[in-house]
Design a protein around this motif. Structure first.
Motif, PDB file in Angstrom:
ATOM      1  N   LEU A 135       0.955  -1.221   0.218  1.00  0.00           N
ATOM      2  CA  LEU A 135       0.121  -0.595  -0.354  1.00  0.00           C
ATOM      3  C   LEU A 135       1.263   1.532   0.381  1.00  0.00           C
ATOM      4  CD1 LEU A 135      -3.177   1.306   0.446  1.00  0.00           C
ATOM      5  CD2 LEU A 135      -2.932   1.309   3.003  1.00  0.00           C
ATOM      6  N   ALA A 136       1.864   1.117   1.247  1.00  0.00           N
ATOM      7  CA  ALA A 136       2.447   1.922   0.151  1.00  0.00           C
ATOM      8  C   ALA A 136       3.792   2.810  -0.410  1.00  0.00           C
ATOM      9  CB  ALA A 136       3.667   2.491   1.614  1.00  0.00           C
ATOM     10  N   VAL A 169      -0.972  16.110   0.919  1.00  0.00           N
ATOM     11  CA  VAL A 169      -1.075  16.459   2.207  1.00  0.00           C
ATOM     12  C   VAL A 169      -1.117  14.748   2.429  1.00  0.00           C
ATOM     13  CG1 VAL A 169      -0.813  17.499   4.595  1.00  0.00           C
ATOM     14  CG2 VAL A 169      -0.406  18.404   2.129  1.00  0.00           C
ATOM     15  N   VAL A 170      -2.522  14.636   2.692  1.00  0.00           N
ATOM     16  CA  VAL A 170      -2.717  13.770   3.149  1.00  0.00           C
ATOM     17  C   VAL A 170      -2.369  12.125   2.733  1.00  0.00           C
ATOM     18  CG1 VAL A 170      -5.581  11.906   2.600  1.00  0.00           C
ATOM     19  CG2 VAL A 170      -5.703  14.449   2.706  1.00  0.00           C
ATOM     20  N   ALA A 205      -0.801   9.576   4.714  1.00  0.00           N
ATOM     21  CA  ALA A 205      -1.191   7.844   4.983  1.00  0.00           C
ATOM     22  C   ALA A 205       0.286   7.196   4.959  1.00  0.00           C
ATOM     23  CB  ALA A 205      -1.674   8.142   4.236  1.00  0.00           C
ATOM     24  N   VAL A 206       0.775   7.697   3.822  1.00  0.00           N
ATOM     25  CA  VAL A 206       2.441   6.451   4.270  1.00  0.00           C
ATOM     26  C   VAL A 206       2.946   6.966   5.092  1.00  0.00           C
ATOM     27  CG1 VAL A 206       4.723   6.774   2.372  1.00  0.00           C
ATOM     28  CG2 VAL A 206       2.469   7.628   0.943  1.00  0.00           C
ATOM     29  N   THR A 252       9.281   3.526   3.266  1.00  0.00           N
ATOM     30  CA  THR A 252       8.734   4.444   2.293  1.00  0.00           C
ATOM     31  C   THR A 252       8.281   6.129   2.341  1.00  0.00           C
ATOM     32  OG1 THR A 252       7.539   2.401   1.349  1.00  0.00           O
ATOM     33  CG2 THR A 252       6.276   4.058   0.537  1.00  0.00           C
ATOM     34  N   PRO A 253       8.373   6.057   3.212  1.00  0.00           N
ATOM     35  CA  PRO A 253       8.413   8.090   3.206  1.00  0.00           C
ATOM     36  C   PRO A 253       9.314   8.218   2.717  1.00  0.00           C
ATOM     37  CG  PRO A 253       8.147   7.025   5.303  1.00  0.00           C
ATOM     38  CD  PRO A 253       7.251   5.761   4.226  1.00  0.00           C
TER      39      PRO A 253
END
Length: 572
Positions: free
Chosen positions: A186-187, A250-251, A255-256, A263-264
């Motif tokens: 998902l990320a 931003v959202v 989430a990440v 991942t971020p």
């Protein structure tokens, strides 16, 4: 329009027939790939773009390559997917997370979202969701890859063929198996979406490395634009859309940051290199992602990294050691496992060389190099300077780089003139030739990565019999367990990275000072992992089974064709 529609209909019909006959005729896979790539190349060589046709063919190709094993296998593969189902089931049942259970609950967004989505269906994640998750994530990434490729794959102004070819190649080279029911899947999808949105919002032309005075220099915008009244009006007209996109970014960043550890930070570095390459006017997107991730690590994930600060930062600044943990330590084991590792390394090296060849071909052909894609592909390499990530550092680098490597490979085939006959034939040959090594690389460890129904039944019997507070030991970590009652028991594993628990006495020693009652679960995939991956003697599984069966301290609790569950040392 009739000929593309005819070719597409025929190819999709062959695809449907493939899934009907693959169980009795495995060769239908190659036949279907040949039909799909033939139709795809035909449509790709047409003067005009047919996006729906190309999208259907590329999607069908991804379904064939990644979905065939879903038809052949009984249950969702990868034991870790079942572990993640257990984390999600805990959230469904208790409506909270327990960071003490493991690092995953310090980044709980994936489990919270999936628990919310599937709570109406019951108290656990439906098995088909686990089984089809890899196919879902691969298909969901394709639109983001297409958008990024349209912005970054510069062949000539208005080119549309290269992005579609990147979408075609990505499922074929994504053998890493990191797209299952897991937070990183998902990320990665969210990260690619962030890059796609930011590039769409910026819409800046790329900066090139061009040859000037015999020296490769940075500079020279492709398709330079002169600002004027129309540009100002266009900017004003796009302000609402821009605000919407910024809000979406931003959202997604939040989430990440709450979904995955690595991942971020990778996305932040990739956004920074896009700024360096001239694709973004500001470093702000990179700062947003990076700061959001740091805030979450400092606040939301403190329960994880503070107690294990030495493990978290132990590999910082040691790329050689991290590289060794990711490659050298994985090349041991049985001859079969070494063959799989050799195919994986060779296939990955071939993809990297093809991507490098695409960069070289672009420079030889046009005397320029567009910076965005090489930098995006190279950016995840900084992970090797961070830590080995449990020996998976190199694998993670390749997972993050693969979408951009697929885009670079297209430069070998697409030129200013389009897709010539020779290049079209090469695409067909490469697509068909890559299927066998892809299958070996992705599914070569089936003896211990595939999950069987009797294994799930055995673990279910164990959880039915074991009272809360029990200690459960597995012979190795490769088994499908912890998919329920994950917080009710203490789960331990022997033989995780080295073969260090050979006898029943070694296994009992792992249970000393642990709560009673104590159980040992013993399944075939566990034994296959120890033999194939850790290099245990081929006779060890049989010898251990005999020793456990003859040990009076071992009482059989559950047994089927998949393995045995023992209660160790009685119930007290």
């Amino acid at each position: 329009m009739r000929r593309p529609l005819l070719f597409t209909t025929a190819a999709l019909t062959v695809t449907a027939l493939h899934f009907a006959v693959v169980t009795v005729w495995p060769a239908s896979l190659l036949v279907t790939v040949l039909c799909l790539v033939g139709a795809f190349v035909f449509v790709l060589r047409l003067p005009e773009e047919h996006p729906w046709t190309l999208g259907l063919l590329a999607g069908a190709f991804a379904v064939v390559v990644h979905g065939t094993m879903i038809v052949l296998e009984q249950l969702a593969r990868f034991p870790t997917a079942w572990l993640h189902a257990g984390y999600t089931a805990h959230v469904m049942e208790h409506h909270d997370v327990l960071p003490s259970l493991g690092a995953r609950f310090s980044w709980p967004a994936f489990f919270v979202v999936t628990a919310s989505a599937f709570s109406p269906a019951g108290d656990s994640v439906p098995e088909p969701v686990l089984r089809f998750a890899p196919l879902f994530f691969v298909l969901a990434m394709l639109p983001a890859i297409l958008v990024i490729a349209r912005r970054c794959v510069v062949v000539w102004r208005g080119s549309w063929r290269a992005p579609w070819l990147a979408v075609w190649f990505f499922p074929l080279i994504d053998w890493f198996g990191q797209d299952y029911f897991a937070p990183q899947s998902l990320a990665l999808l969210l990260g690619l979406s962030i890059i796609a949105i930011v590039l769409t919002l910026s819409d800046r032309p790329p900066t090139l490395w061009t040859t000037r005075d015999g020296v490769l220099r940075r500079g020279g915008l492709l398709w330079p634009r002169r600002p004027g009244i129309r540009d100002a009006a266009l900017v004003r007209a796009r302000i609402p859309d821009a605000l919407l996109l910024v809000g979406s970014v931003v959202v997604l960043c939040a989430a990440v940051a709450m979904t995955h550890q690595l991942t971020p930070f990778v996305i932040a570095v990739q956004l920074a290199v896009l700024w360096y390459a001239g694709r973004l006017p500001w470093m702000l997107p990179a700062w947003i992602v990076g700061v959001t991730a740091l805030v979450w690590v400092s606040w939301g994930a403190s329960d994880f990294w503070i107690p294990f600060i030495a493990d978290v930062f132990g590999g910082v600044g040691d790329p050689v050691g991290n590289l060794s943990a990711g490659i050298v330590e994985r090349t041991g084991g049985s001859a079969e496992h070494q063959t799989v590792v050799a195919v994986r390394l060779g296939f990955t090296l071939a993809v990297v060389l093809a991507a490098a060849g695409g960069v070289i071909a672009e420079y030889v052909r046009d005397r320029r190099i567009e910076l965005s894609l090489p930098l995006l592909a190279a950016a995840p390499g900084f992970l090797l300077f961070a830590q080995s990530y449990g020996g998976e550092g190199v694998l993670r680098v390749m997972v993050f780089a693969t979408p951009f490597l697929a885009m670079l490979v297209t430069k070998l085939f697409i030129t200013r003139r389009g897709l010539g006959r020779a290049a079209a034939a090469a695409v067909v040959i490469v697509s068909v030739a890559c299927v066998p090594p892809f299958l070996v690389a992705r599914y070569g460890n089936e003896p211990f990565e595939r999950v069987r129904a009797d294994e799930i039944a055995l673990a279910g019997c164990l959880y039915d019999r074991a009272p809360a507070g029990s200690t459960i030991l597995s012979v190795s970590p490769h088994l499908a367990w912890q998919f329920r009652d994950i917080a009710d028991h203490l789960h331990l594993s022997a033989n995780e990275r080295v073969f260090d628990a050979e006898t029943a006495d070694d296994l009992r020693a792992r249970l000393e000072q642990t709560p009673r009652p104590r159980y040992l679960i013993f399944t075939e995939p566990q034994l296959q992992f120890v033999v194939r991956s850790l290099g245990a003697p081929a006779t060890w599984p049989t010898a251990l089974q005999r020793e456990l069966a003859a040990d009076p301290a071992m009482t059989v609790v559950c047994e089927n064709s998949g393995g045995v569950v023992y209660r160790v040392g009685g119930a007290g």
